[in-house]
Design an enzyme around this catalytic site. Sequence first.
Site, PDB file in Angstrom:
ATOM      1  N   ASP A  54       0.836  -1.213   0.000  1.00 38.61           N
ATOM      2  CA  ASP A  54       0.000   0.000   0.000  1.00 38.61           C
ATOM      3  C   ASP A  54       0.866   1.256   0.000  1.00 38.61           C
ATOM      4  OD1 ASP A  54      -2.474  -1.139   0.009  1.00 38.61           O
ATOM      5  OD2 ASP A  54      -3.100  -0.321   1.934  1.00 38.61           O
ATOM      6  N   GLU A  79      -3.747   7.300   2.746  1.00 36.45           N
ATOM      7  CA  GLU A  79      -4.118   6.572   3.947  1.00 36.45           C
ATOM      8  C   GLU A  79      -2.897   6.222   4.800  1.00 36.45           C
ATOM      9  OE1 GLU A  79      -6.305   3.025   3.048  1.00 36.45           O
ATOM     10  OE2 GLU A  79      -6.610   2.580   5.162  1.00 36.45           O
ATOM     11  N   ASP A 153      -6.238   6.423  -2.100  1.00 37.79           N
ATOM     12  CA  ASP A 153      -6.353   5.134  -1.417  1.00 37.79           C
ATOM     13  C   ASP A 153      -5.676   4.118  -2.338  1.00 37.79           C
ATOM     14  OD1 ASP A 153      -6.867   2.859  -0.050  1.00 37.79           O
ATOM     15  OD2 ASP A 153      -8.951   3.340   0.404  1.00 37.79           O
ATOM     16  N   ILE A 155      -5.039   0.862  -2.243  1.00 38.55           N
ATOM     17  CA  ILE A 155      -5.894  -0.306  -2.506  1.00 38.55           C
ATOM     18  C   ILE A 155      -7.032  -0.273  -1.497  1.00 38.55           C
ATOM     19  CG2 ILE A 155      -6.083  -2.827  -2.677  1.00 38.55           C
ATOM     20  CD1 ILE A 155      -3.047  -2.912  -3.073  1.00 38.55           C
ATOM     21  N   ASP A 156      -8.218   0.055  -1.958  1.00 39.90           N
ATOM     22  CA  ASP A 156      -9.380  -0.008  -1.075  1.00 39.90           C
ATOM     23  C   ASP A 156      -9.905  -1.447  -1.083  1.00 39.90           C
ATOM     24  OD1 ASP A 156     -11.386   1.104   0.621  1.00 39.90           O
ATOM     25  OD2 ASP A 156     -12.778   1.068  -1.062  1.00 39.90           O
ATOM     26  N   THR A 158      -8.851  -3.833   1.103  1.00 39.38           N
ATOM     27  CA  THR A 158      -7.629  -4.646   1.222  1.00 39.38           C
ATOM     28  C   THR A 158      -7.945  -6.102   1.571  1.00 39.38           C
ATOM     29  OG1 THR A 158      -6.937  -2.687   2.431  1.00 39.38           O
ATOM     30  CG2 THR A 158      -5.266  -4.349   2.044  1.00 39.38           C
ATOM     31  N   ASP A 305     -11.352   7.216   0.932  1.00 41.60           N
ATOM     32  CA  ASP A 305     -12.300   6.230   0.393  1.00 41.60           C
ATOM     33  C   ASP A 305     -13.313   6.889  -0.540  1.00 41.60           C
ATOM     34  OD1 ASP A 305     -11.450   3.978   1.982  1.00 41.60           O
ATOM     35  OD2 ASP A 305     -12.567   4.781   3.681  1.00 41.60           O
TER      36      ASP A 305
HETATM   37  C1  2IP Z   1     -11.914   0.018   4.057  1.00 41.39           C
HETATM   38  C2  2IP Z   1     -12.633  -0.924   3.135  1.00 41.39           C
HETATM   39  C3  2IP Z   1     -13.705  -1.607   3.915  1.00 41.39           C
HETATM   40  C4  2IP Z   1     -14.749  -0.617   4.387  1.00 41.39           C
HETATM   41  C5  2IP Z   1     -14.073   0.508   5.167  1.00 41.39           C
HETATM   42  C6  2IP Z   1     -12.890   1.120   4.417  1.00 41.39           C
HETATM   43  O1  2IP Z   1     -10.748   0.496   3.431  1.00 41.39           O
HETATM   44  O2  2IP Z   1     -13.192  -0.273   2.026  1.00 41.39           O
HETATM   45  O3  2IP Z   1     -14.258  -2.594   3.114  1.00 41.39           O
HETATM   46  O4  2IP Z   1     -15.675  -1.282   5.194  1.00 41.39           O
HETATM   47  O5  2IP Z   1     -15.011   1.517   5.411  1.00 41.39           O
HETATM   48  O6  2IP Z   1     -12.267   2.098   5.182  1.00 41.39           O
HETATM   49  P1  2IP Z   1     -16.986  -1.997   4.608  1.00 41.39           P
HETATM   50  O7  2IP Z   1     -16.589  -3.020   3.594  1.00 41.39           O
HETATM   51  O8  2IP Z   1     -17.670  -2.575   5.821  1.00 41.39           O
HETATM   52  O9  2IP Z   1     -17.760  -0.893   3.970  1.00 41.39           O
HETATM   53  P2  2IP Z   1      -9.306  -0.355   3.406  1.00 41.39           P
HETATM   54  O10 2IP Z   1      -9.571  -1.698   2.850  1.00 41.39           O
HETATM   55  O11 2IP Z   1      -8.478   0.521   2.499  1.00 41.39           O
HETATM   56  O12 2IP Z   1      -8.846  -0.358   4.832  1.00 41.39           O
HETATM   57 CA    CA Z   2      -9.936   2.359   2.032  1.00 43.45          CA
END
Ligand code: 2IP
Ligand code: CA
Length: 377
Positions: A54, A79, A153, A155-156, A158, A305
């Site tokens: 990341d 992030e 971000d 990789i969202d 993850t 995000d």
């Molecule tokens: C996370 C990821 C999660 C999400 C959370 C984000 O980012 O997108 O999936 O939770 O809000 O911050 P959810 O899936 O319950 O919506 P990362 O993977 O970059 O930590």
């Molecule tokens: Ca994210």
Amino acid sequence: MADLLKCLLRVAEKAANVARVCRQEAPLFQLLVQEKTGADKNKKFVQDFKTLADVIIQEMIRHDVGAQFPEMVGFIHGEESNKFENGLGESVVVTVCPSEADTASLLSTVLDGDSTAASLLARAIHQDPASICTDADHLSIPLQPSQLGIWIDPIDATSQYIEGKEEELQQGVLCPSGLHCALVLIGVYLRGSGEPVMGVINQPFNHKSPDSSGWRGQHFWGVSCDGLALCSVSPPKPGSGSGSGSDLSVVLSSSEKPSVKKALSSICHPDKLMYASGAGFKILCVIQGLADVYVLSEGSTFKWDSCAPHVLLKALGGGVVDLNKTLESGVNQAELTYHQPNTGHAGADRWANSGGLIAYRDRDQLSKLLTVLKGNI
Ligand code: 2IP
Ligand code: CA
């Protein structure tokens, strides 16, 4: 500023290549999936490899954008922090060096001398991606680099990236989990007002190539400023994707509160209350018309995000509002902004979308939703 859009599309594609390489190359994949804990934990190894992946993607984007737009240096945020500390108290700042060899040798120090992994990663970081074609080349976008800041971000979703479940996507159908939920998100906002104005989303794992050469990605972009509204995704036809009928379709986090689900069930058919992983992916589902709205009652998403996908929704006539503020004082003035931290918080929470959110394409649908949420959650 079409040059900035082209630059962001290129660096997002480079980031997607790094994300794919980390899953495709065995020495990197081993590091990605192993979680060293307890006695297994090597004190010289810095945190988890996924955090390093990341960080290096984020630094690569920061490096490339800063090189082309020096006025933006200091305003490119993400992030992750690029300062790593290992169990021996030694710290290393991970950056992209001028040459591939130097980057490899820096990465090797964080990877406890694993030069094979370090070289593979450095090669992906320094490789130019295949050129990205857009119809954005001749656009005139009324923005100056000195007005702008960026949220990255790398990789969202993850957890979906690590888990690696492979799904075959079907047109018009929301697929709730899998590698396709992992997204590279780059959002641009105005430093003065915090308004999101340019966004790029890259989905590194969209489909597997039929010639078995691996995963192919897909990218999306949007611009929304000064009366200019452009989005690479066409607005969905009314009633498409999310099913027919007048019911609203809603995408939620699987951890959403029961009171919210109950309130929504009064206006949504059970089939139209859907769940999906990834904050960015859920907003992408609204952009693509796979759901009408995304409702989140917790402050569990962050500026990185929402910034990029927010722009695409704005360009389509929708937006992303703060849920609590909207319930208190109405939809006007409640669009999320990206320039000011939350006061009285530390670390990532300074940049949380702390009042929850609603991502929407259509204002009438937003109003309808608010009437059922008000007083009931
Ligand atoms: C996370 C990821 C999660 C999400 C959370 C984000 O980012 O997108 O999936 O939770 O809000 O911050 P959810 O899936 O319950 O919506 P990362 O993977 O970059 O930590
Ligand atoms: Ca994210």
